[in-house]
Structures are given as structure tokens and as C-alpha cells.
Scaffold this motif. Structure first.
Motif, PDB file in Angstrom:
ATOM      1  N   THR A  53     -29.893  17.610  35.161  1.00  0.00           N
ATOM      2  CA  THR A  53     -28.590  17.490  35.822  1.00  0.00           C
ATOM      3  C   THR A  53     -27.613  18.535  35.293  1.00  0.00           C
ATOM      4  OG1 THR A  53     -28.926  15.123  36.148  1.00  0.00           O
ATOM      5  CG2 THR A  53     -26.663  15.935  36.290  1.00  0.00           C
ATOM      6  N   LEU A  54     -27.531  18.650  33.966  1.00  0.00           N
ATOM      7  CA  LEU A  54     -26.617  19.630  33.369  1.00  0.00           C
ATOM      8  C   LEU A  54     -27.008  21.047  33.771  1.00  0.00           C
ATOM      9  CD1 LEU A  54     -24.174  20.002  31.557  1.00  0.00           C
ATOM     10  CD2 LEU A  54     -25.699  20.017  29.593  1.00  0.00           C
ATOM     11  N   GLY A  55     -28.302  21.344  33.751  1.00  0.00           N
ATOM     12  CA  GLY A  55     -28.767  22.671  34.156  1.00  0.00           C
ATOM     13  C   GLY A  55     -28.448  22.979  35.604  1.00  0.00           C
ATOM     14  N   LEU A  56     -28.678  22.008  36.481  1.00  0.00           N
ATOM     15  CA  LEU A  56     -28.381  22.230  37.901  1.00  0.00           C
ATOM     16  C   LEU A  56     -26.891  22.388  38.153  1.00  0.00           C
ATOM     17  CD1 LEU A  56     -30.910  19.839  39.669  1.00  0.00           C
ATOM     18  CD2 LEU A  56     -30.934  22.340  39.603  1.00  0.00           C
ATOM     19  N   VAL A  57     -26.079  21.622  37.443  1.00  0.00           N
ATOM     20  CA  VAL A  57     -24.623  21.771  37.595  1.00  0.00           C
ATOM     21  C   VAL A  57     -24.199  23.172  37.161  1.00  0.00           C
ATOM     22  CG1 VAL A  57     -22.393  20.980  36.734  1.00  0.00           C
ATOM     23  CG2 VAL A  57     -24.086  19.320  37.460  1.00  0.00           C
ATOM     24  N   LEU A  58     -24.760  23.663  36.062  1.00  0.00           N
ATOM     25  CA  LEU A  58     -24.439  25.026  35.607  1.00  0.00           C
ATOM     26  C   LEU A  58     -24.889  26.069  36.630  1.00  0.00           C
ATOM     27  CD1 LEU A  58     -25.297  24.738  31.817  1.00  0.00           C
ATOM     28  CD2 LEU A  58     -23.031  25.155  32.806  1.00  0.00           C
ATOM     29  N   ILE A  59     -26.049  25.864  37.215  1.00  0.00           N
ATOM     30  CA  ILE A  59     -26.554  26.816  38.207  1.00  0.00           C
ATOM     31  C   ILE A  59     -25.689  26.793  39.465  1.00  0.00           C
ATOM     32  CG2 ILE A  59     -28.519  27.289  39.741  1.00  0.00           C
ATOM     33  CD1 ILE A  59     -30.310  26.417  37.320  1.00  0.00           C
TER      34      ILE A  59
END
Length: 115
Positions: A53-59
Motif C-alpha cells: 500500500t505504501l509503495g503504491l501510494v508513493l508510485i
């Protein structure tokens, strides 16, 4: 004629606007690298769904940074060329709050050690 010396914007302002645009692109690349790193390079950071989730939000923020930067650069360029007022900073506030929220979320997950 838009390119006559009387109507052409000062090159310093044009170059400053381009530097700002490039800063948006660097920010976008940094967010993209951070998102990919969180998902793939930090397996011990919390649980898989939190990392994803955190990675996708950053992307997603990386993609939006490039679009906001491009839109802002076009607005400033138009304002410089036509003598119109500079664009409002509404997008910048939204983007800054979004990055702040991501930072708080990452800090909470890190401090609480959510597994």
C-alpha cells in the motif's frame, strides 16, 4: 507577434520556470524510486499489505508529481507570455499535504512496528 523583444518574457524567468519544472521531475523520480524500494527492497518493513500500500501510494504520488509539475509549468509559461497573473498554489498545497500524510503514515508504521 509573440516573439518580439517587447512581448517576449525575460529569459531569466523562463529558465527559472524550467528549473522548477525539472525539480518536479526529480521529485517524481525520487517518489517512484522510494515506492519501488519499499515494495521490493525492504522486506522487513511491516507486513506485505502495508509495504504494498505504501509503495503504491508513493508510485501514484510520483505519477501525480509529474502531471502537476507539467501542468504548473504550462500555466506559468502562459502567464509569462501573456502577462496574466501567476497560477494559484492550490495544487501545491494538495500535493504537500499528500506527501506529509504519507510521511506520517510511514512514521506511525515504523514506530508502532505494525506487523
Amino acid at each position: 507577434m509573440a516573439d518580439s523583444p517587447e512581448t517576449r518574457p525575460d529569459e531569466r524567468f523562463t529558465l527559472a520556470s524550467e528549473r522548477t519544472f525539472l525539480a518536479w521531475m526529480r521529485t517524481s523520480l525520487g517518489l517512484l524510486a522510494g515506492g519501488i524500494a519499499v515494495v521490493h527492497l525492504v522486506p522487513d518493513f511491516s507486513t506485505g499489505w502495508v509495504r504494498t500500500t505504501l509503495g503504491l501510494v508513493l508510485i501514484v504520488m510520483a505519477a501525480s508529481a509529474s502531471m502537476v509539475g507539467l501542468r504548473r509549468w504550462l500555466q506559468v509559461r502562459k502567464a509569462l507570455e501573456t502577462g496574466a497573473p501567476m497560477p494559484e498554489a492550490k495544487d501545491l498545497w494538495i500535493f504537500a499535504v499528500g506527501i506529509g500524510a504519507i510521511a506520517v503514515l510511514a512514521a506511525v508504521v515504523t514506530v508502532l512496528g505494525i506487523k
